[in-house]
Design an enzyme around this catalytic site. Structure first.
Site, PDB file in Angstrom:
ATOM      1  N   GLU A   1     113.115  30.076  84.728  1.00 44.04           N
ATOM      2  CA  GLU A   1     113.634  30.716  85.933  1.00 44.04           C
ATOM      3  C   GLU A   1     113.038  29.986  87.120  1.00 44.04           C
ATOM      4  OE1 GLU A   1     110.632  34.476  86.419  1.00 44.04           O
ATOM      5  OE2 GLU A   1     112.291  34.657  85.017  1.00 44.04           O
TER       6      GLU A   1
ATOM      7  N   TYR B   1     116.571  20.227  87.189  1.00 44.48           N
ATOM      8  CA  TYR B   1     116.971  20.942  85.975  1.00 44.48           C
ATOM      9  C   TYR B   1     118.428  20.658  85.628  1.00 44.48           C
ATOM     10  CZ  TYR B   1     112.599  23.457  86.844  1.00 44.48           C
ATOM     11  OH  TYR B   1     111.290  23.784  87.083  1.00 44.48           O
TER      12      TYR B   1
END
Length: 149
Positions: free
Chosen positions: A104, A116
């Protein structure tokens, strides 16, 4: 040339000092110690000349893993160290039979989101108002990747 290796207890002081530079609030030294010795933990550091410049702390259970923290010293950010750490972690996780890596990230952390996504992570959802800020709260973006794919 950067060297990536598992973090050990003798790296604790360096890890704690680096973690203080990267996070507010930081983890305590005891929390870091517990993570380094936990049997379902993968803790990696990236070193240059023996000095710790970045780290990633992961937890794994059965066929899933989670990035708990990733940090790079401010003066070395945007130099590819986090990418190298994650790529190395993905190789290690694949050897452990991990089929899904989750994380997260703050919705406002655009550099991390870009990294990411470039590594193949996909957005799975959001936790609305998860992170406190000086002016309220912001969302956590939930992401995952299948290491072997």
């Amino acid at each position: 040339m950067a060297d990536i290796r598992p973090l050990e207890l003798n790296d604790l002081a360096s890890l704690h000092q680096l973690q203080l530079q990267c996070f507010d609030p930081p983890w305590s030294e005891e929390m870091l110690r517990a993570r380094l010795v936990h049997p379902r933990s993968l803790s990696l550091g990236i070193f240059t000349g023996g000095q710790l410049h970045g780290f990633v702390l992961l937890s794994h259970l059965l066929d899933e893993a989670e990035v708990l923290e990733i940090g790079v010293a401010p003066q070395y950010q945007r130099a590819g160290l986090a990418r190298q750490l994650l790529q190395h972690a993905l190789q290690q996780l694949a050897k452990l039979g991990i089929e899904r890596l989750m994380l997260e990230v703050r919705a406002s952390n655009l550099p991390a989101l870009g990294l990411y996504r470039a590594l193949g992570f996909v957005e799975d959802g959001r936790r609305t108002g998860y992170y406190p800020t000086a002016t309220g709260h912001e969302d956590a973006v939930l992401m995952s990747l299948r290491p072997g794919s």
